[in-house]
Design a protein around this motif. Sequence first.
Motif, PDB file in Angstrom:
ATOM      1  N   ASN A 189      -1.076 106.235 -33.807  1.00 17.55           N
ATOM      2  CA  ASN A 189      -2.127 105.677 -32.949  1.00 17.55           C
ATOM      3  C   ASN A 189      -1.931 104.184 -32.728  1.00 17.55           C
ATOM      4  N   GLU A 190      -1.765 103.478 -33.822  1.00 17.90           N
ATOM      5  CA  GLU A 190      -1.699 102.020 -33.764  1.00 17.90           C
ATOM      6  C   GLU A 190      -0.477 101.532 -32.995  1.00 17.90           C
ATOM      7  N   GLU A 191       0.676 102.135 -33.272  1.00 14.25           N
ATOM      8  CA  GLU A 191       1.914 101.695 -32.619  1.00 14.25           C
ATOM      9  C   GLU A 191       1.905 102.027 -31.126  1.00 14.25           C
ATOM     10  N   LEU A 192       1.415 103.199 -30.780  1.00 12.41           N
ATOM     11  CA  LEU A 192       1.371 103.589 -29.367  1.00 12.41           C
ATOM     12  C   LEU A 192       0.384 102.732 -28.585  1.00 12.41           C
ATOM     13  N   GLU A 193      -0.761 102.451 -29.193  1.00 10.25           N
ATOM     14  CA  GLU A 193      -1.748 101.598 -28.526  1.00 10.25           C
ATOM     15  C   GLU A 193      -1.226 100.173 -28.368  1.00 10.25           C
ATOM     16  N   GLU A 194      -0.492  99.704 -29.369  1.00 10.15           N
ATOM     17  CA  GLU A 194       0.105  98.368 -29.282  1.00 10.15           C
ATOM     18  C   GLU A 194       1.115  98.302 -28.138  1.00 10.15           C
ATOM     19  N   ALA A 195       1.761  99.463 -27.854  1.00 12.07           N
ATOM     20  CA  ALA A 195       2.736  99.526 -26.758  1.00 12.07           C
ATOM     21  C   ALA A 195       2.064  99.717 -25.403  1.00 12.07           C
ATOM     22  N   GLY A 196       0.735  99.833 -25.393  1.00 11.59           N
ATOM     23  CA  GLY A 196       0.016  99.916 -24.131  1.00 11.59           C
ATOM     24  C   GLY A 196      -0.459 101.294 -23.735  1.00 11.59           C
ATOM     25  N   ALA A 197      -0.257 102.285 -24.603  1.00 12.96           N
ATOM     26  CA  ALA A 197      -0.710 103.640 -24.293  1.00 12.96           C
ATOM     27  C   ALA A 197      -2.189 103.805 -24.651  1.00 12.96           C
ATOM     28  N   THR A 198      -2.833 104.744 -23.983  1.00 14.00           N
ATOM     29  CA  THR A 198      -4.190 105.148 -24.350  1.00 14.00           C
ATOM     30  C   THR A 198      -4.078 106.415 -25.171  1.00 14.00           C
ATOM     31  N   VAL A 199      -4.555 106.384 -26.412  1.00 14.89           N
ATOM     32  CA  VAL A 199      -4.296 107.460 -27.363  1.00 14.89           C
ATOM     33  C   VAL A 199      -5.584 108.179 -27.748  1.00 14.89           C
TER      34      VAL A 199
END
Length: 259
Positions: A152-162
Amino acid sequence: MMTNSGKLSGLRVLVPRPSPQGDQLVTEIRNLGADAFHFPVVETVPPESYEELDQVLHNIDHFHMVIMVSVAAARSVFTRIQVLKLDWPSSVLVCSVGPVTSQVLQDYGIQVDFEPEKEYTSEGLLESLSKVELSGLNVAIFRGQEGRKKLNEELEEAGATVLPVMSYRRQITHQSFDPVIKVWKARGFDVIIITSHNILDALLKLLGTEHEYLIETTPTLAISKRIAEYCKRKKIHHVSICTPGNTSIIKSLIKLSSA
């Protein structure tokens, strides 16, 4: 000369892994001559309500990518897909945390787009996605009730909505653990195979404070460095590490047996 079928002859192994994964592992271990004691300490059960899962599955084409964090996640999602009589959209990218989960998906006719190349963990999957433009993507992560926050954290940091979606739960078995304790005290185990944090926590709870010394002094095989470190934090003194998958587990057992 020891034959292939006797490479683990005399080894006593406790496999607390849930079925069906545990069943297959136990069969492979026994085929090599080991005395494998299988006692699933946790059970996979449906979520208390299907409301959230069903809503996501009915709108799955709104997501650009989905991630299956385990075999249980893959099975629970596609079992529900079949119950709801839904079609899986080909436009959705599918990610798996490892080859065993990928095989389950393929058995359902689902193409896997991303899978870790080396380490079959959340970190390994993130590495395989490192060259993917994640910004702006809607991502659903199918998991149990206590999934890790790393993805969750890494994907959101990359700009994704999780959106994390609970598709199954793990609960401690209601079966009596007394037969295992009896065998453990009388004969001991040469090694315990730990494949998740939940399994270790369940084992400790089933043993209780009176018998927790049994696991603290028994050699343990953990399927990742992260799980091995967790074992050590729980005061388990003899921990070896392998990678996920039955092949790696068997190779490590053979190495331990011949040491």
